[in-house]
Write a protein that holds these residues in place. Structure first.
Motif, PDB file in Angstrom:
ATOM      1  N   LEU A  48       0.930  -1.066  -0.043  1.00  0.00           N
ATOM      2  CA  LEU A  48      -0.064  -0.032   0.158  1.00  0.00           C
ATOM      3  C   LEU A  48       0.986   1.105  -0.108  1.00  0.00           C
ATOM      4  CD1 LEU A  48      -2.389  -1.152   3.088  1.00  0.00           C
ATOM      5  CD2 LEU A  48      -2.552  -1.684   0.683  1.00  0.00           C
ATOM      6  N   GLY A  49       0.726   2.238  -0.721  1.00  0.00           N
ATOM      7  CA  GLY A  49       1.411   3.487  -0.912  1.00  0.00           C
ATOM      8  C   GLY A  49       0.286   4.557  -0.342  1.00  0.00           C
ATOM      9  N   ILE A  50       0.757   5.130   0.976  1.00  0.00           N
ATOM     10  CA  ILE A  50      -0.156   6.113   1.584  1.00  0.00           C
ATOM     11  C   ILE A  50       0.748   7.517   2.053  1.00  0.00           C
ATOM     12  CG2 ILE A  50      -1.993   6.217   3.533  1.00  0.00           C
ATOM     13  CD1 ILE A  50      -2.026   3.163   3.611  1.00  0.00           C
ATOM     14  N   ALA A  51       0.171   8.308   2.203  1.00  0.00           N
ATOM     15  CA  ALA A  51       0.924   9.556   2.883  1.00  0.00           C
ATOM     16  C   ALA A  51       1.146   9.272   4.077  1.00  0.00           C
ATOM     17  CB  ALA A  51      -0.138  10.681   2.843  1.00  0.00           C
ATOM     18  N   SER A  52       2.467   9.652   4.600  1.00  0.00           N
ATOM     19  CA  SER A  52       2.929   9.272   5.762  1.00  0.00           C
ATOM     20  C   SER A  52       2.392   9.736   7.092  1.00  0.00           C
ATOM     21  CB  SER A  52       4.636   9.786   5.809  1.00  0.00           C
ATOM     22  OG  SER A  52       5.423   9.289   5.007  1.00  0.00           O
ATOM     23  N   ASP A  53       1.660  11.031   6.740  1.00  0.00           N
ATOM     24  CA  ASP A  53       0.988  11.976   7.908  1.00  0.00           C
ATOM     25  C   ASP A  53      -0.496  11.693   7.858  1.00  0.00           C
ATOM     26  OD1 ASP A  53       0.323  13.394   5.404  1.00  0.00           O
ATOM     27  OD2 ASP A  53       0.361  15.142   6.211  1.00  0.00           O
ATOM     28  N   SER A  54      -0.955  10.611   7.083  1.00  0.00           N
ATOM     29  CA  SER A  54      -2.223  10.347   6.994  1.00  0.00           C
ATOM     30  C   SER A  54      -2.787   9.591   8.438  1.00  0.00           C
ATOM     31  CB  SER A  54      -2.842   9.400   5.972  1.00  0.00           C
ATOM     32  OG  SER A  54      -2.368   7.975   5.886  1.00  0.00           O
ATOM     33  N   GLN A  55      -4.077   9.733   8.845  1.00  0.00           N
ATOM     34  CA  GLN A  55      -4.709   9.045   9.818  1.00  0.00           C
ATOM     35  C   GLN A  55      -4.544   7.575   9.826  1.00  0.00           C
ATOM     36  OE1 GLN A  55      -5.427  10.554  12.788  1.00  0.00           O
ATOM     37  NE2 GLN A  55      -5.812   8.215  13.908  1.00  0.00           N
ATOM     38  N   THR A  56      -4.655   7.079   8.606  1.00  0.00           N
ATOM     39  CA  THR A  56      -4.465   5.536   8.208  1.00  0.00           C
ATOM     40  C   THR A  56      -3.077   4.988   8.400  1.00  0.00           C
ATOM     41  OG1 THR A  56      -6.594   5.542   6.501  1.00  0.00           O
ATOM     42  CG2 THR A  56      -4.632   3.835   6.145  1.00  0.00           C
ATOM     43  N   GLY A 141      10.262   3.459   2.900  1.00  0.00           N
ATOM     44  CA  GLY A 141      10.126   4.708   2.471  1.00  0.00           C
ATOM     45  C   GLY A 141      10.216   4.689   0.921  1.00  0.00           C
ATOM     46  N   ILE A 142       9.763   5.628   0.166  1.00  0.00           N
ATOM     47  CA  ILE A 142       9.919   5.840  -1.270  1.00  0.00           C
ATOM     48  C   ILE A 142      10.464   7.305  -1.520  1.00  0.00           C
ATOM     49  CG2 ILE A 142       7.293   6.537  -1.373  1.00  0.00           C
ATOM     50  CD1 ILE A 142       7.296   4.978  -4.016  1.00  0.00           C
ATOM     51  N   GLY A 143      10.900   7.348  -2.481  1.00  0.00           N
ATOM     52  CA  GLY A 143      11.337   8.728  -2.870  1.00  0.00           C
ATOM     53  C   GLY A 143      12.585   9.259  -1.962  1.00  0.00           C
ATOM     54  N   GLU A 144      13.212   8.363  -1.436  1.00  0.00           N
ATOM     55  CA  GLU A 144      14.403   8.865  -0.703  1.00  0.00           C
ATOM     56  C   GLU A 144      15.534   9.475  -1.115  1.00  0.00           C
ATOM     57  OE1 GLU A 144      14.275   8.246   2.825  1.00  0.00           O
ATOM     58  OE2 GLU A 144      12.326   7.540   2.389  1.00  0.00           O
ATOM     59  N   ASP A 147      14.696  15.373  -2.192  1.00  0.00           N
ATOM     60  CA  ASP A 147      14.357  16.033  -1.122  1.00  0.00           C
ATOM     61  C   ASP A 147      12.909  16.557  -0.974  1.00  0.00           C
ATOM     62  OD1 ASP A 147      17.080  16.259  -0.569  1.00  0.00           O
ATOM     63  OD2 ASP A 147      17.423  18.096  -1.606  1.00  0.00           O
ATOM     64  N   GLU A 148      12.260  16.524  -1.777  1.00  0.00           N
ATOM     65  CA  GLU A 148      10.777  16.794  -1.988  1.00  0.00           C
ATOM     66  C   GLU A 148       9.691  15.648  -1.540  1.00  0.00           C
ATOM     67  OE1 GLU A 148      12.663  17.263  -4.797  1.00  0.00           O
ATOM     68  OE2 GLU A 148      12.964  19.584  -4.524  1.00  0.00           O
ATOM     69  N   LEU A 149      10.252  14.424  -1.865  1.00  0.00           N
ATOM     70  CA  LEU A 149       9.497  13.281  -1.537  1.00  0.00           C
ATOM     71  C   LEU A 149       9.893  12.487  -0.355  1.00  0.00           C
ATOM     72  CD1 LEU A 149       8.831  11.551  -4.969  1.00  0.00           C
ATOM     73  CD2 LEU A 149       7.256  12.617  -3.539  1.00  0.00           C
ATOM     74  N   ARG A 150      11.290  12.607  -0.057  1.00  0.00           N
ATOM     75  CA  ARG A 150      11.688  11.836   1.233  1.00  0.00           C
ATOM     76  C   ARG A 150      10.678  12.099   2.699  1.00  0.00           C
ATOM     77  NH1 ARG A 150      16.270  14.437   1.505  1.00  0.00           N
ATOM     78  NH2 ARG A 150      17.032  13.194   0.017  1.00  0.00           N
ATOM     79  N   GLY A 151      10.387  11.027   2.932  1.00  0.00           N
ATOM     80  CA  GLY A 151       9.465  11.137   4.182  1.00  0.00           C
ATOM     81  C   GLY A 151       8.195  11.439   4.010  1.00  0.00           C
ATOM     82  N   ALA A 152       7.635  11.605   2.769  1.00  0.00           N
ATOM     83  CA  ALA A 152       6.171  11.993   2.283  1.00  0.00           C
ATOM     84  C   ALA A 152       5.563  10.826   2.388  1.00  0.00           C
ATOM     85  CB  ALA A 152       6.019  13.103   1.324  1.00  0.00           C
TER      86      ALA A 152
END
Length: 219
Positions: A48-56, A141-144, A147-152
């Motif tokens: 699953l690809g999900i935003a890191s800061d989402s509640q899920t 992680g993805i996009g490591e 700089d824009e994607l790292r951790g997102a």
């Protein structure tokens, strides 16, 4: 069709991916339900690809479990009703700018019915023809390298533990085979909803007995 191509830079690349309603349990014990369209399966493993800061994502990392409810085109209205909602409060500035609102009762807003699961605490969505109870196996992680994607964004690998299927979806004479002529997943195609058309060509892969893949169901 013209044989020539042009170079483009689309802001999103969703050229036909399945919609999944991920149900998880919030910190206070309430249920969360979130539509995603970045998911794929290999055997009984899902990614699953999900935003890191989402509640899920927060719920998955804390509880280590979920249900992947797979809607058909029949459930598209329910999916769309929670498409721009979030179970996280306060709503982030990024999501607020895109019109997201806080919704503590995602099941209610979607108009879906909760069903108790058998191996996880997260609820199943009755109306979805296929429901996969799963536990988190690993996160990545993805996009490591960016700089824009790292951790997102987080890639969350889950192990499916139990599969629930509406009996109408099964192949006649087979207790454990889903009939692809009866099952039509809801597809997200560049931000718009689609279903599947009928089979367009016989598949040589379909000549392999499905039982040949049984070893992948237990790993």
């Amino acid at each position: 069709m013209n044989a020539s191509h042009v170079v483009v830079e689309p802001h999103i690349l969703y050229p036909g991916t399945p919609v999944v309603l991920v149900s998880t349990v919030n910190e206070d014990g309430s249920d969360n339900l979130a539509p995603i369209s970045s998911a794929f399966w290999l055997g009984w493993r899902g990614v699953l690809g999900i935003a890191s800061d989402s509640q899920t994502t927060r719920n998955l990392l804390r509880s280590g479990e979920c249900v992947l409810n797979l809607p058909s085109p029949t459930e598209v209205g329910a999916v769309d009703r929670i498409a721009r909602t979030t179970g996280k409060y306060p709503v982030s500035e990024f999501r607020r700018d895109m019109g997201y609102v806080y919704e503590p009762d995602k099941f209610g807003r979607a108009g879906m019915t909760k069903l108790a699961s058998e191996t996880v605490e997260a609820a199943r969505a009755l109306e979805c023809p296929i429901q996969l109870e799963a536990v988190v196996a690993a996160t990545h992680g993805i996009g490591e390298d960016s700089d824009e994607l790292r951790g997102a964004i987080r890639l969350i690998e889950v192990r499916v533990q139990r599969v629930h299927v509406h009996p109408d979806m099964l192949m006649e004479g087979h207790a454990n085979r889903i009939n692809p002529d009866k099952w039509s997943p809801l597809i997200m195609n560049f931000q718009k909803f689609y279903g599947l058309s009928g089979q367009v060509h016989p598949s040589r892969l379909a000549e392999i007995p499905e039982s040949a893949y049984a070893c992948l169901a237990t790993v």
